[in-house]
Design a protein around this motif. Sequence first.
Motif, PDB file in Angstrom:
ATOM      1  N   GLU A   1      -2.166   9.793   5.500  1.00 28.53           N
ATOM      2  CA  GLU A   1      -2.127   8.326   5.539  1.00 28.53           C
ATOM      3  C   GLU A   1      -0.716   7.771   5.396  1.00 28.53           C
TER       4      GLU A   1
ATOM      5  N   GLU B   1       0.829  -1.211   0.000  1.00 29.15           N
ATOM      6  CA  GLU B   1       0.000   0.000   0.000  1.00 29.15           C
ATOM      7  C   GLU B   1       0.865   1.263   0.000  1.00 29.15           C
ATOM      8  N   TYR B   2       1.968   1.210   0.715  1.00 25.27           N
ATOM      9  CA  TYR B   2       2.847   2.387   0.735  1.00 25.27           C
ATOM     10  C   TYR B   2       3.377   2.676  -0.666  1.00 25.27           C
TER      11      TYR B   2
ATOM     12  N   LEU C   1       1.032   3.989   6.561  1.00 22.30           N
ATOM     13  CA  LEU C   1       1.390   3.043   5.513  1.00 22.30           C
ATOM     14  C   LEU C   1       2.879   2.727   5.545  1.00 22.30           C
TER      15      LEU C   1
END
Length: 257
Positions: free
Chosen positions: A220, A159-160, A224
């Motif tokens: 976010e 996701e990062y 992440l």
Amino acid sequence: MILRRITEHVKAQNWTAVALDFFIVVVGVFIGIQVANWNDERQTRHDATDFHARLLSDMRLEAQQYKLLQYYYRSVWKAANAAHADLAGKATLDDTAFLVNAFRASQYSWAERHRATFDELVASGNLDLIDDVQLRTTVTGYYAMELLEEVSRESQTAEYRLAFRKIMPPDIHQALHDQCGDRQLEGGPLGAVTLEYPCQFEWPEEEIAAAADMLRSDQELPSLLRLRISDLAARDFALQQNYETYGLDAFNSQGTE
């Protein structure tokens, strides 16, 4: 010809000659079978020696590739920790260093597998030609393990990584890739890449500052990045455990003798 001669001797009731002919036939057949068996045994020994040598060669390459991949992801892990320290306020990086570390934290590599010999042995039903039971057990367990693929697959879809690529302007991302991305490892096998080199990222300062600010202001990204660090740490532990469990260091050592 021998059959005609036996027939003639039977007609002549020359039983001694008949017995001699039969003896010659039996001995000939026996010798033929023995020669065929010897040839088969010689070929089997040759195949066993060849497969054994090829399997060891493949495992040396696997052990080397395994360690190179682990070192690569440790570099990614180090970059991720550096970028997170900046985001968490525990360290202050200049915009360029922050950008480079944030980029490298998103990188992944893929391990080239060397399993052609093992697959050939299994497909042909000749795995028992490897009479070293410990070696046979080790390689069977090792090749059934998919950790190398899993580590790279998870890094590719992290996701990062996706978040970073969404935030970063394409031209800067390409420049980071060209100037600070994977490089062929000097002295390493073809395809072995590294991030362990000093990177001098050259790009307009105002654009670097703007890109760094976009990363730092994303709400976010810190979580992440923490997830990325946690995953890398867990996978590094698993890689090291497997390296020791399958005794890969012994194969690496054989390659340097």
